[in-house]
Design a protein around this motif. Structure first.
Motif, PDB file in Angstrom:
ATOM      1  N   ILE A 233      10.516   7.085  -0.191  1.00  0.00           N
ATOM      2  CA  ILE A 233      10.207   7.184   1.245  1.00  0.00           C
ATOM      3  C   ILE A 233       8.990   8.076   1.470  1.00  0.00           C
ATOM      4  N   ALA A 234       8.962   9.237   0.727  1.00  0.00           N
ATOM      5  CA  ALA A 234       7.822  10.148   0.866  1.00  0.00           C
ATOM      6  C   ALA A 234       6.523   9.469   0.428  1.00  0.00           C
ATOM      7  N   LYS A 235       6.600   8.679  -0.666  1.00  0.00           N
ATOM      8  CA  LYS A 235       5.410   7.957  -1.114  1.00  0.00           C
ATOM      9  C   LYS A 235       4.920   6.982  -0.043  1.00  0.00           C
ATOM     10  N   LYS A 236       5.858   6.251   0.527  1.00  0.00           N
ATOM     11  CA  LYS A 236       5.486   5.290   1.574  1.00  0.00           C
ATOM     12  C   LYS A 236       4.880   5.999   2.784  1.00  0.00           C
ATOM     13  N   LEU A 240       1.250   5.534   4.298  1.00  0.00           N
ATOM     14  CA  LEU A 240       1.032   5.236   5.717  1.00  0.00           C
ATOM     15  C   LEU A 240       0.027   6.214   6.313  1.00  0.00           C
ATOM     16  N   ALA A 241       0.166   7.527   5.972  1.00  0.00           N
ATOM     17  CA  ALA A 241      -0.767   8.523   6.496  1.00  0.00           C
ATOM     18  C   ALA A 241      -2.192   8.247   6.015  1.00  0.00           C
ATOM     19  N   ILE A 242      -2.281   7.862   4.705  1.00  0.00           N
ATOM     20  CA  ILE A 242      -3.616   7.548   4.170  1.00  0.00           C
ATOM     21  C   ILE A 242      -4.205   6.338   4.881  1.00  0.00           C
ATOM     22  N   LYS A 243      -3.371   5.326   5.117  1.00  0.00           N
ATOM     23  CA  LYS A 243      -3.847   4.124   5.813  1.00  0.00           C
ATOM     24  C   LYS A 243      -4.312   4.471   7.223  1.00  0.00           C
ATOM     25  N   GLN A 248      -8.569   5.406  11.040  1.00  0.00           N
ATOM     26  CA  GLN A 248      -9.257   6.328  11.939  1.00  0.00           C
ATOM     27  C   GLN A 248     -10.711   6.521  11.524  1.00  0.00           C
ATOM     28  N   GLN A 249     -10.893   6.601  10.167  1.00  0.00           N
ATOM     29  CA  GLN A 249     -12.264   6.750   9.655  1.00  0.00           C
ATOM     30  C   GLN A 249     -13.102   5.525  10.008  1.00  0.00           C
ATOM     31  N   GLU A 250     -12.482   4.357   9.859  1.00  0.00           N
ATOM     32  CA  GLU A 250     -13.198   3.125  10.200  1.00  0.00           C
ATOM     33  C   GLU A 250     -13.541   3.077  11.690  1.00  0.00           C
TER      34      GLU A 250
END
Length: 503
Positions: A233-236, A240-243, A248-250
Motif C-alpha cells: 500500500i505504501a509503495k502504491k 501515486l504521489a510521484i505521478k 503537476q510538473q507537466e
C-alpha cells in the motif's frame, strides 16, 4: 420224504456257526477318545484307538483308558519365595491327557489302568505344583508378573519329563494369578501407573508446546502478510504521489510555456532566443536520456554475453578436464606398458653392458697405467720448466720491483706485529722510564719494531722504505718532487689527491 443231510455238512455248519459266534463275541471297536488295550496271549499288549479289532474270548482281556482332557487347578498350598525373596502364591489351570503315543500309552496303562480321572488329576497336580515351586524360586517377581508366558513355558518344560514318565502329556498351562501378602505386586502397578501418568503428562505438555509453536508460526505468517500488504500500500501511495508530482510538473511546464508564448508575442527577439535555448536544452536532455538507455542496453548485453561466455567456458573447461583425465589415464596405461618394455630392454642392455664393462675393465687398467706414467713424466717436465721460468723472472727483477713487493707486504707485517696487542684484554701499568708513562711505551712498541724492520730491510736489500713512505708527507706534496735513494733512476712525483698518479 426229506433227504437226510450228510453228517459232514452238519459239522461244517456247526463250525461256521461257532466261528460266527466267536467273532461276534470277540469283535471290539474303539472310539477316538478311548484306548482299548488287549492283552493275554502275546507278551506285548495290543493297543487300539479309533478302529476295530478282534479279541479272543477267554484267552485275551480288554481294558480301557480314557484319552480325554483332564483339567487340573494347580495352586500352591503355601507361599513360595521368589528369587528376590518375596513370598507369593500361584494359581494356574492346566490341561493334561494320557498320551496316544504307543510307548507313553503303555506307561500310562501300567500307572493308571482302571483308575478314574480324579486319581490321574491328583497325581499330575502334585507333580505340577512341585515344578511351579521350583520355577518360582528361580525367577524374580517383577519378571513373572510382566511375562507370564515365560513363566508358564518354563514350568511346562520343567514338568513335561516327569509327566512323560507316567504317560501323560501337558496340553496347556495358563497362569491365572500371582498373589502376595505384602502388596508388592500392587505397588509395582502403582509405579507403572505413575510412569504412565508421567509419560501422558509429558506428551500433553509436548502437544501443548507444539500447538503454541504452530500458533506462533501462524501469527508470524499473518503478521508478515499484514506487513507485506501495508508495504505494498505504501509503495502504491508513493507511486501515486510521484505521478501527481509529474502531472503537476507537466501542468507547470505547460503554464510556463503559455507564459513564455505570451512574452514571445510581446518580444519577438526575446522569444527567438528563449525558444532556441529551450529547444537546445530539451534536445540535450533527450540525447542524454537516449545515451543512458543505450548504455543500459549495452551493459545488459555485455552482462548477458559475459554470463553466457562464462557458462560456455565452464562447460568447455569441464569437458577439457574430463578429456584430460581420460587422456592422462590412457597415457598412464601406455606409460606403464612402455615402462615395462623399457625395463625389459634395460635389463637386457644392463646384461650386455656388464659384459662389455668386464671386457673394457682390463683395457681401462692398462690405459690408466699408461696415463699415470705419461702424467708423471709431463709433471716432471712442467716443474722443470716452471723452475726455469721462475729463475728468469727473478733475474729480471730490479730494485723498483723488489721495493714494490716489499711495500705490498708492509700492511700484513704491521698487522702481525700489532696482533699481540689486540689479544690483550686488560693492562695494568705502574710507573714508566724517563718520564714516559707505561701507555706511551706500549703504544710506541709497534712504530719502534717497524723502524727496526725498515733498517733490516735496507741493510739486506739496499732499499730505504722510510724514504719511500715519506713520499706521502706534506713536504713532498708541497715540493712535488721526492728523490728516493736506493732505487735506480726512479723519481716519484706526487700530485694532488684529485689527480691521477703518474711515474
Amino acid at each position: 420224504m426229506l433227504e437226510l443231510i450228510p453228517a459232514s455238512a452238519i459239522i461244517a455248519i456247526v463250525v461256521i456257526a461257532l466261528i460266527v459266534i466267536f467273532l461276534a463275541v470277540g469283535y471290539v471297536k474303539a472310539p477316538p477318545d478311548m484306548a482299548f488295550i488287549i492283552s493275554g496271549i502275546k507278551k506285548k499288549s495290543k493297543i487300539v484307538i479309533g478302529k476295530a479289532a478282534i479279541r479272543i474270548p477267554f484267552f485275551e482281556r480288554l481294558d480301557k483308558l480314557n484319552l480325554r482332557l483332564i483339567p487340573i487347578d494347580v495352586k500352591t498350598s503355601n507361599a513360595v519365595p521368589t528369587a528376590d525373596y518375596i513370598n507369593i502364591n500361584v494359581d494356574a489351570t492346566v490341561n493334561v491327557k494320557i498320551s496316544n503315543e504307543p510307548e507313553k500309552l503303555r506307561l500310562a496303562a501300567e500307572n493308571f489302568l482302571n483308575k478314574n480321572t480324579e486319581y490321574i488329576a491328583g497325581v499330575a497336580r502334585e507333580v505340577l505344583e512341585g515344578n511351579v515351586r521350583e520355577i518360582v524360586g528361580k525367577m524374580k517377581l517383577e519378571e513373572m508378573v510382566s511375562d507370564r508366558q515365560k513363566f508358564a513355558t518354563l514350568v511346562k518344560e520343567n514338568a513335561e519329563p516327569d509327566l512323560a514318565a507316567m504317560g501323560l502329556d501337558i496340553i496347556s498351562f495358563n497362569v491365572q494369578n500371582f498373589v502376595d501378602g505384602n502388596e508388592v505386586i500392587e505397588n509395582l502397578g502403582i509405579d507403572n501407573i505413575v510412569k504412565i501418568k508421567k509419560a501422558a503428562a509429558i506428551a500433553r505438555a509436548e502437544s501443548e508446546r507444539d500447538i503454541k509453536v504452530a500458533q506462533a508460526a501462524a501469527d508470524k505468517e499473518s503478521n508478515d502478510a499484514a506487513v507485506a500488504a501495508q508495504t505494498e500500500i505504501a509503495k502504491k501511495q508513493n507511486e501515486l504521489a510521484i505521478k501527481r508530482s509529474e502531472l503537476q510538473q507537466e501542468a507547470d511546464t505547460k503554464k510556463a510555456m503559455a507564459d513564455a508564448a505570451y512574452e514571445i508575442q510581446k518580444e519577438e527577439q526575446r522569444k527567438t532566443i528563449e525558444v532556441t535555448t529551450a529547444n537546445a536544452d530539451i534536445a540535450k536532455q533527450e540525447r542524454e536520456i537516449e545515451l543512458k538507455q543505450k548504455e543500459v542496453a549495452v551493459k545488459e548485453q555485455a552482462l548477458e554475453a559475459e554470463v553466457k561466455k562464462q557458462a560456455e567456458a565452464d562447460k568447455y573447461a569441464a569437458q577439457q578436464k574430463a578429456d584430460a583425465a581420460l587422456y592422462q589415464r590412457q597415457k598412464e596405461a601406455e606409460a606403464k606398458q612402455f615402462e615395462a618394455q623399457r625395463q625389459a630392454e634395460a635389463r637386457k642392455a644392463q646384461a650386455e653392458a656388464d659384459r662389455f664393462a668386464k671386457e673394457q675393465e682390463a683395457e681401462g687398467i692398462r690405459a690408466v697405467g699408461e696415463a699415470e706414467a705419461a702424467a708423471i713424466q709431463a709433471k716432471g717436465v712442467a716443474e722443470a720448466e716452471a723452475m726455469e721460468k721462475k729463475a728468469e723472472a727473478y733475474a729480471k727483477y730490479n730494485k723498483a720491483a723488489v721495493a714494490e713487493m716489499m711495500i705490498k707486504v708492509l700492511p700484513d707485517v704491521a698487522a702481525k706485529i700489532a696482533e699481540p696487542l689486540g689479544q690483550i684484554d686488560k693492562i695494568t701499568i705502574i710507573g714508566g722510564d724517563g718520564g714516559n708513562n707505561g701507555v706511551e711505551q706500549v703504544a710506541g712498541n709497534v712504530p719502534a719494531v717497524m723502524a727496526k724492520l725498515f733498517e733490516s730491510m735496507k741493510e739486506a736489500t739496499g732499499i730505504d722504505l722510510a724514504d719511500i713512505v715519506k713520499a706521502d708527507t706534506y713536504d713532498a706534496k708541497v715540493n712535488r718532487n721526492v728523490n728516493v735513494s736506493g732505487i735506480d733512476s726512479v723519481n716519484l712525483v706526487v700530485k694532488d689527491e684529485k689527480e691521477n698518479p703518474t711515474t
